[in-house]
Design a protein around this motif. Structure first.
Motif, PDB file in Angstrom:
ATOM      1  N   ASP A  93       0.844  -1.192   0.000  1.00 48.50           N
ATOM      2  CA  ASP A  93       0.000   0.000   0.000  1.00 48.50           C
ATOM      3  C   ASP A  93       0.894   1.262   0.000  1.00 48.50           C
ATOM      4  OD1 ASP A  93      -2.673   1.401   0.833  1.00 48.50           O
ATOM      5  OD2 ASP A  93      -1.188   2.071   2.286  1.00 48.50           O
ATOM      6  N   HIS A 129     -10.261   1.517  -3.710  1.00 52.17           N
ATOM      7  CA  HIS A 129      -8.877   1.254  -4.123  1.00 52.17           C
ATOM      8  C   HIS A 129      -8.887   0.071  -5.079  1.00 52.17           C
ATOM      9  CE1 HIS A 129      -6.874   3.905  -1.212  1.00 52.17           C
ATOM     10  NE2 HIS A 129      -7.858   3.578  -0.384  1.00 52.17           N
ATOM     11  N   GLU A 187     -12.547  -5.704  -3.628  1.00 47.82           N
ATOM     12  CA  GLU A 187     -12.018  -4.500  -4.303  1.00 47.82           C
ATOM     13  C   GLU A 187     -11.014  -4.831  -5.403  1.00 47.82           C
ATOM     14  OE1 GLU A 187     -11.222  -0.375  -2.026  1.00 47.82           O
ATOM     15  OE2 GLU A 187     -10.744  -2.146  -0.857  1.00 47.82           O
ATOM     16  N   ALA A 230      -7.355   5.356  -6.770  1.00 49.53           N
ATOM     17  CA  ALA A 230      -8.115   5.574  -5.532  1.00 49.53           C
ATOM     18  C   ALA A 230      -9.155   6.639  -5.832  1.00 49.53           C
ATOM     19  CB  ALA A 230      -7.182   6.031  -4.413  1.00 49.53           C
ATOM     20  N   TYR A 263      -2.520   1.985 -10.377  1.00 53.45           N
ATOM     21  CA  TYR A 263      -3.352   1.895  -9.176  1.00 53.45           C
ATOM     22  C   TYR A 263      -4.176   3.155  -9.002  1.00 53.45           C
ATOM     23  CZ  TYR A 263      -0.795  -2.279  -8.504  1.00 53.45           C
ATOM     24  OH  TYR A 263      -0.283  -3.540  -8.723  1.00 53.45           O
TER      25      TYR A 263
END
Length: 404
Positions: free
Chosen positions: A93, A337, A298, A253, A251
Motif C-alpha cells: 500500500d 482502491h 475491491e 483511488a 493503481y
C-alpha cells in the motif's frame, strides 16, 4: 474485434526534436491552448480555458504527486547502479510504504544491472540532521522488474524522508537532460497531494491558482481522484498490431464523494489528462462487473486490458456508477482502491468523459490512440494544426481542449 487489428504505424507523425519542450514556460497558464470543438480547430491561451466550459459540468483532476523515484548507488568498483522505483511490494500500500521505517521492498527497474550480480549496495547521506545509511539488495525477479529490499540504520526516519533526501525526480527520458532543481516544482501540478507517481499527469501542469479560482467563479465544480502514473506510460508500442502490446497496470483511488458528484452531474465530466480518463472510464466497467457479481472484492474490480471490447452490456453510465456507489455504501468504504490496465483505442465507446484537457503526445503511443478514440479518428486535424502553429509538444509542452 477490429480494435485489436489497429496498426500502430498508422498513428505516426513527424516530431522534430526542437518541437519537444525541454522546459516549461515561466508562467504555466500562459501556454497555448488548442481548442478542438466539433471538428473546428483554433488557438487560444490556457488561462482562458474556463470560457469554454459550462457551469453544469464537473471537472475531474488526478491529484497524484511524483516521487523522487530514482536512487543511485556506487559499487566499490566505481560502477554506478540506478534503482528506479516502480511500485511498492511490501508493504504493498502506497500510504503505508511511505511511512515504513527500517525496511521495505519495491518492484524496480535496475540500470547497469550486469555490473550488479549480487551483494548489498549502500549509500550514506544526511537526513533530519543525522547520517543515515541506505542499503539495497536484489531479492529476485518479479515479471519484468526486480524485487529490491531496502533497509536503513535509523528507525526514526521514514522511507518518504529518505526519498526526499536521496532520491531524484524522474523527468521523462525524451527530455534528454538531467533533472534540475526547478523540476521539483515545475514537474508537479499545483494540486498534487498523494505521493506515488513516477511521472506527472502533465495535462495538469498548466493549471495555476488563478485558473482554478476562475473555474470556481464560473461555478464549475472540481473533483479529485488518484491514479499513480507508472513508468509504463513512456513504454513505446513495439508490436506492429496493438493486440500484441501489453498495457501496464496502474493503481487508482476514488473517493465515494467523487462518484456521488459524477452521478449528480449526470456523468457530464471534463477530464484533466489521460490518467483521469483511464480512471473514470474504468469505473464504468467496475460497475458492470458488480451488476453481474455484487460480492466481488475491491482487487477483483481490476479492469483488464481488453475488457471494454469483450464485455457486452446495455448498462448506462448512470446505472454502472450507481452499482459502484451502492457497493461502496454497503461496505462502508469512503475510498475505492483498485487498479486498471484499460487500453483506450479507436473503436472504444466513451461512457463518462465528455471533454478532455490534454497535452500533445508521442507518435505511435497508446495515449495518441486514446485521443484518436475520443475525437472519432480526427487526431491528424489536431496534430497538423499544432505542428503548423508552433505548439510545443509532450510533458512540458502546450495544451488542448477536445470537445468531440
Amino acid at each position: 474485434m477490429q480494435t485489436k487489428q489497429i496498426r500502430i504505424s498508422d498513428y505516426n507523425y513527424p516530431l522534430p526534436d526542437e518541437r519537444i519542450a525541454k522546459f516549461p514556460l515561466a508562467q504555466r497558464d500562459h501556454s497555448k491552448l488548442l481548442v478542438y470543438r466539433h471538428g473546428e480547430v483554433f488557438e487560444d491561451v490556457f488561462y482562458r480555458l474556463p470560457d469554454y466550459l459550462s457551469s453544469d459540468m464537473l471537472m475531474v483532476f488526478n491529484n497524484t504527486k511524483v516521487i523522487q523515484a530514482r536512487l543511485h548507488f556506487r559499487k566499490t568498483t566505481g560502477a554506478l547502479i540506478e534503482v528506479f522505483l516502480l511500485e511498492p511490494y511490501a508493504p504493498a500500500d502506497y500510504e503505508r510504504m511511505f511511512e515504513a521505517r527500517g525496511e521495505c521492498e519495491w518492484l524496480c527497474l535496475v540500470g547497469n544491472m550486469k555490473k550488479w550480480k549480487d551483494g548489498v549496495l549502500s549509500e550514506s547521506f544526511m537526513c533530519a540532521d543525522r547520517q543515515v545509511t541506505l542499503s539495497c539488495e536484489r531479492m529476485g525477479e518479479h515479471g519484468t522488474s526486480q524485487r529490491i529490499r531496502f533497509s536503513w540504520d535509523d528507525n526514526t526516519v521514514s522511507f518518504a524522508e529518505i526519498l526526499d533526501v536521496a532520491g531524484e525526480l524522474p523527468i521523462p527520458p525524451y527530455l534528454n537532460r538531467k533533472t534540475q532543481e526547478s523540476d521539483k516544482t515545475t514537474y508537479q501540478t499545483v494540486y498534487s497531494k498523494i505521493k506515488g507517481s513516477v511521472a506527472a499527469p502533465t495535462a495538469g501542469l498548466h493549471f495555476t491558482k488563478d485558473v482554478l479560482a476562475a473555474l470556481d467563479a464560473k461555478g464549475i465544480e472540481r473533483a479529485e481522484l488518484t491514479l499513480h502514473v507508472g513508468a509504463g506510460t513512456f513504454k513505446p508500442v513495439k508490436s506492429e498490431m496493438i493486440s500484441d502490446h501489453p498495457m501496464h497496470t496502474e493503481y487508482i483511488a476514488v473517493p465515494i464523494t467523487v462518484i456521488e458528484r459524477i452521478i449528480q452531474h449526470q456523468a457530464q465530466v471534463v477530464a484533466v489528462g489521460t490518467t483521469s480518463v483511464r480512471t473514470l472510464e474504468s469505473l464504468f466497467y467496475m460497475g458492470v462487473k458488480l451488476r453481474q457479481n455484487p460480492n466481488l472484492k475491491e482487487e477483483e474490480l481490476h479492469v483488464v486490458q481488453w475488457e471494454p471490447y469483450e464485455t457486452e452490456t446495455n448498462l448506462t453510465a448512470m446505472e454502472a456508477l450507481s452499482e459502484l456507489l451502492s457497493y461502496m455504501r454497503r461496505h462502508q468504504m469512503t475510498v475505492l482502491h483498485s487498479s486498471t490496465q484499460i487500453i483506450i483505442a479507436p473503436g472504444y465507446d466513451y461512457k463518462i468523459v465528455k471533454m478532455l484537457v490534454t497535452n500533445f503526445h508521442q507518435p505511435q503511443s497508446t495515449l495518441l490512440l486514446l485521443v484518436s478514440a475520443f475525437v472519432h479518428g480526427d487526431w491528424r486535424t489536431i496534430y497538423d494544426f499544432a505542428l503548423a502553429h508552433d505548439f510545443r509538444f509532450l510533458s512540458y509542452g502546450d495544451s488542448s481542449l477536445l470537445i468531440p
